[in-house]
Scaffold this active site. Structure first.
Site, PDB file in Angstrom:
ATOM      1  N   LYS A 276       0.878  -1.177   0.000  1.00  0.00           N
ATOM      2  CA  LYS A 276       0.000   0.000   0.000  1.00  0.00           C
ATOM      3  C   LYS A 276       0.910   1.219   0.000  1.00  0.00           C
ATOM      4  CE  LYS A 276      -1.902   2.964   2.034  1.00  0.00           C
ATOM      5  NZ  LYS A 276      -1.633   4.393   1.674  1.00  0.00           N
TER       6      LYS A 276
ATOM      7  N   CYS B 132      14.005  10.921   6.922  1.00  0.00           N
ATOM      8  CA  CYS B 132      13.890  10.541   8.331  1.00  0.00           C
ATOM      9  C   CYS B 132      15.229  10.645   9.053  1.00  0.00           C
ATOM     10  CB  CYS B 132      13.349   9.126   8.447  1.00  0.00           C
ATOM     11  SG  CYS B 132      14.330   7.946   7.534  1.00  0.00           S
TER      12      CYS B 132
ATOM     13  N   GLU C 218       9.398   1.743  11.089  1.00  0.00           N
ATOM     14  CA  GLU C 218      10.458   2.741  10.866  1.00  0.00           C
ATOM     15  C   GLU C 218       9.794   4.106  10.860  1.00  0.00           C
ATOM     16  OE1 GLU C 218      13.498   0.009   8.283  1.00  0.00           O
ATOM     17  OE2 GLU C 218      12.928   1.968   7.525  1.00  0.00           O
TER      18      GLU C 218
ATOM     19  N   GLU D  53       9.218  17.076  14.691  1.00  0.00           N
ATOM     20  CA  GLU D  53       9.792  16.713  13.394  1.00  0.00           C
ATOM     21  C   GLU D  53       9.167  17.614  12.325  1.00  0.00           C
ATOM     22  OE1 GLU D  53       8.669  13.003  11.432  1.00  0.00           O
ATOM     23  OE2 GLU D  53      10.765  12.643  10.928  1.00  0.00           O
TER      24      GLU D  53
HETATM   25  P1  NAD Z   1       2.337   8.693   7.376  1.00  0.00           P
HETATM   26  O1  NAD Z   1       2.494   7.956   8.653  1.00  0.00           O
HETATM   27  O2  NAD Z   1       1.345   9.777   7.303  1.00  0.00           O
HETATM   28  O3  NAD Z   1       1.948   7.675   6.191  1.00  0.00           O
HETATM   29  C1  NAD Z   1       2.746   6.565   5.869  1.00  0.00           C
HETATM   30  C2  NAD Z   1       1.878   5.499   5.232  1.00  0.00           C
HETATM   31  O4  NAD Z   1       0.962   5.011   6.208  1.00  0.00           O
HETATM   32  C3  NAD Z   1       1.036   5.983   4.054  1.00  0.00           C
HETATM   33  O5  NAD Z   1       1.021   4.984   3.055  1.00  0.00           O
HETATM   34  C4  NAD Z   1      -0.348   6.143   4.676  1.00  0.00           C
HETATM   35  O6  NAD Z   1      -1.409   6.008   3.761  1.00  0.00           O
HETATM   36  C5  NAD Z   1      -0.349   4.993   5.666  1.00  0.00           C
HETATM   37  N1  NAD Z   1      -1.304   5.125   6.765  1.00  0.00           N
HETATM   38  C6  NAD Z   1      -1.736   6.256   7.366  1.00  0.00           C
HETATM   39  N2  NAD Z   1      -2.648   5.944   8.336  1.00  0.00           N
HETATM   40  C7  NAD Z   1      -2.760   4.593   8.340  1.00  0.00           C
HETATM   41  C8  NAD Z   1      -3.546   3.672   9.098  1.00  0.00           C
HETATM   42  N3  NAD Z   1      -4.390   4.072  10.048  1.00  0.00           N
HETATM   43  N4  NAD Z   1      -3.419   2.354   8.842  1.00  0.00           N
HETATM   44  C9  NAD Z   1      -2.568   1.911   7.888  1.00  0.00           C
HETATM   45  N5  NAD Z   1      -1.822   2.741   7.119  1.00  0.00           N
HETATM   46  C10 NAD Z   1      -1.912   4.071   7.350  1.00  0.00           C
HETATM   47  O7  NAD Z   1       3.808   9.198   6.992  1.00  0.00           O
HETATM   48  P2  NAD Z   1       4.220  10.155   5.778  1.00  0.00           P
HETATM   49  O8  NAD Z   1       3.814  11.550   6.124  1.00  0.00           O
HETATM   50  O9  NAD Z   1       3.784   9.540   4.505  1.00  0.00           O
HETATM   51  O10 NAD Z   1       5.831  10.024   5.822  1.00  0.00           O
HETATM   52  C11 NAD Z   1       6.664  10.846   6.557  1.00  0.00           C
HETATM   53  C12 NAD Z   1       7.081  10.175   7.860  1.00  0.00           C
HETATM   54  O11 NAD Z   1       7.773   8.960   7.583  1.00  0.00           O
HETATM   55  C13 NAD Z   1       8.048  11.005   8.671  1.00  0.00           C
HETATM   56  O12 NAD Z   1       7.687  10.981  10.019  1.00  0.00           O
HETATM   57  C14 NAD Z   1       9.387  10.297   8.485  1.00  0.00           C
HETATM   58  O13 NAD Z   1      10.321  10.502   9.498  1.00  0.00           O
HETATM   59  C15 NAD Z   1       8.943   8.880   8.385  1.00  0.00           C
HETATM   60  N6  NAD Z   1       9.979   8.063   7.737  1.00  0.00           N
HETATM   61  C16 NAD Z   1      10.735   7.217   8.508  1.00  0.00           C
HETATM   62  C17 NAD Z   1      11.746   6.448   7.929  1.00  0.00           C
HETATM   63  C18 NAD Z   1      12.615   5.534   8.770  1.00  0.00           C
HETATM   64  O14 NAD Z   1      13.336   4.729   8.195  1.00  0.00           O
HETATM   65  N7  NAD Z   1      12.584   5.626  10.089  1.00  0.00           N
HETATM   66  C19 NAD Z   1      11.982   6.550   6.564  1.00  0.00           C
HETATM   67  C20 NAD Z   1      11.203   7.434   5.813  1.00  0.00           C
HETATM   68  C21 NAD Z   1      10.184   8.168   6.418  1.00  0.00           C
END
Ligand code: NAD
Length: 502
Positions: free
Chosen positions: A190, A299, A265, A396
């Site tokens: 997804k 991240c 992550e 963040e």
């Molecule tokens: P997000 O959490 O908003 O979304 C990530 C994914 O989760 C999307 O595909 C979204 O549709 C899905 N999602 C959202 N709510 C959900 C639910 N209730 N159930 C299942 N899936 C759901 O994150 P974002 O804004 O897309 O990405 C940015 C974030 O990702 C930042 O906080 C960043 O630090 C983090 N990130 C972490 C790493 C790491 O390796 N630690 C790497 C890249 C990004």
């Protein structure tokens, strides 16, 4: 024609095929419209519509999970060398289409070509690396006891869900999907709703390279809808998730009823600590690279700079000069260093910190301004005269925004660096080896680099502590997540069995 114009023409050629159908889901080797209708993906460069996207919901996830479950036994039992060959072909096919992937990624996310060209190739490397690990993935140990020959082996956990965010989505997806396939798992992916383009390319490339139908399924849609169902589906045995810490907590609850194994992550507010004995030229390059590359939407970015007070003035002055020179512009222009932020919502979030910083008493020493209103462009930003209690140091921001905080002693630097909810990465700059050892030993982070920017080596563990996540990727750590340990004991003779009821 300029490089930019050439790239725009090439991109338009690549996008042409989506004009009629939009971006469809891919389930069991078939293109499918979304049961929830469609949504639109917008380019952050000029807010134009890129494509309609199939909106998957519960019904689509149910079909995709069934497809992954049906495909699992055959994929699990495919000889390792055969699976290895297919994964290598996927890597080759990614390399062959790297330009298309990079151009689409830039247009969809606002990331710049200079970084996304590398990220596309990194996706190929991920497949190649895990292809090489396939043959050993199931190997276990012999743990002989006096009565039993105990053998351990590993088996793939089953169909898994992969949920990815919008920052560097292609590279991050391959990072999860390649080891899952290498382990013998089947996948329902997804992708983030804000960047669906390259996930579509990935599933297409993988199938063309010989991945059997149903082994990788891609369902687009929103998190609260398609994503939620994926985390709850009983046929899905584990979820590999990359995204915000808050979402990680929500999906952990969603997966509790089906006892999902979770790999999370999550976010970061990573410190870079620069001591006055460091190689300051290299430290300056790394500090700039680690917050302003990839639009700061990364991240592992070092968004808190702890600078020793003896060198603060000089270092900040050099920083400001360099920041003001950074080229913000069209992401498909090879000269551009920072592109637009991914969405309007994210742009509003990041720019809201310009006022928050001032209200809290910090100084906007560079940037702090929006550029035009055609797309989501901002100037790279530096806040000075800040302290670690301000919101700009605690939350963040996830953009090209750095907060500089002075320190006097090593103890003070360590205490502030650790005073955060997060613990993903840390960067330490000093030429005192003993201090580096002492400091890294106490720094609360999953990954630390000394006198270096983040240089990812695939066999090493990647992941965070505290609110930055649970679990590790990379090398054998990936297989620990996607596989189950299995123990079998063979009796070596007729050892005495306790006799009841005799
Ligand atoms: P997000 O959490 O908003 O979304 C990530 C994914 O989760 C999307 O595909 C979204 O549709 C899905 N999602 C959202 N709510 C959900 C639910 N209730 N159930 C299942 N899936 C759901 O994150 P974002 O804004 O897309 O990405 C940015 C974030 O990702 C930042 O906080 C960043 O630090 C983090 N990130 C972490 C790493 C790491 O390796 N630690 C790497 C890249 C990004």
């Amino acid at each position: 024609m300029s490089d930019l114009q050439t790239n725009i023409e090439k991109l338009n050629g690549y996008l042409e095929r989506f004009r009629d159908t939009g971006i469809l889901n891919r389930i069991d080797g078939e293109d499918c419209v979304g049961s929830g209708g469609e949504f639109t993906t917008i380019s952050p460069v000029d807010k134009s519509e890129i494509s309609k996207v199939a909106r998957g919901n519960e019904a689509d996830i149910n079909r995709a999970a069934k497809s992954a479950a049906d495909a699992f036994p055959a994929w699990r039992d495919t000889p390792a060398l055969e699976r290895k060959k297919i994964l290598i072909k996927v890597a080759e096919a990614i390399e062959a289409r790297a330009e298309e992937i990079a151009l689409c990624e830039c247009w969809d996310t606002g990331q710049t070509l200079r970084f996304m060209s590398k990220a596309a190739l990194r996706g190929a490397e991920n497949f190649r690396y895990f292809a090489d690990q396939v043959v050993q993935a199931r190997d276990g140990q012999h743990l002989k006891s006096p009565t039993l020959m105990n053998i351990t082996s590993r088996v793939p956990i089953g169909p898994v869900g992969v949920i990815t965010p919008w920052n560097t989505p292609f590279m991050l997806s391959t990072w999860k999907i390649a080891p899952a396939l290498a382990a013998g798992c089947t996948v329902v992916h997804k992708p983030a709703e804000d960047s669906p383009l390259t996930a579509r390319l990935l599933v297409e490339i993988a199938e063309e390279a010989g991945l059997p139908k149903g082994v990788l399924n891609t369902v687009n849609g929103y998190g609260h809808d398609a994503g939620k169902r994926l985390t709850e589906h009983p046929a899905i045995k584990a979820i590999a998730f990359v995204g915000e810490s808050r979402t990680g907590s929500i999906i952990t609850k969603q997966g509790a009823d089906t006892l999902k194994r979770m790999h999370l992550e999550l976010g970061g507010k990573n410190p870079v600590i620069v001591f006055d004995d460091a190689d300051l030229d290299r430290a300056l390059d790394a500090v700039i690279f680690m917050i302003y590359s990839i639009n700061g939407e990364r991240c592992t970015s070092s968004s808190r700079l702890f600078i020793q007070d003896t060198i603060k003035e000089e270092f900040e002055a050099r920083l400001i000069e360099r920041i003001n020179n950074i080229k913000v512009g069209h992401p498909l222009d090879p000269a551009t260093e920072i592109g637009p932020l991914v969405t309007e919502e994210h742009y509003n979030k990041v720019t809201s910190y310009f006022d928050i910083a001032k209200e809290d008493g910090a100084t906007v020493a560079a940037g702090g301004v929006k550029i035009g209103d055609e797309g989501f462009f901002i100037r790279p930003t530096l806040f000075t005269n800040a302290n670690n209690d301000m919101r700009i140091a605690r939350e963040e921001i996830f953009g090209p925004v750095l907060t500089s905080i002075p320190f006097t002693t090593e103890e003070e630097a360590l205490s502030m660096a650790n005073d955060t909810d997060y613990g993903l990465t840390g960067y330490v700059w000093t030429n005192d080896l003993t201090r580096a050892m002492r400091f890294t030993d106490k720094l609360e982070a999953g990954m630390i680099w000394v006198n270096s920017e983040n240089v990812r080596h695939l066999p090493t563990p990647f992941g965070g502590v505290k609110a930055s996540g649970i679990g590790r990727d990379g090398g054998d750590w990936s297989f620990e997540f996607y596989m189950e340990q299995k123990h079998v004991g063979f009796a070596l003779g007729q050892h005495k069995i306790m006799q009841l009821g005799k």
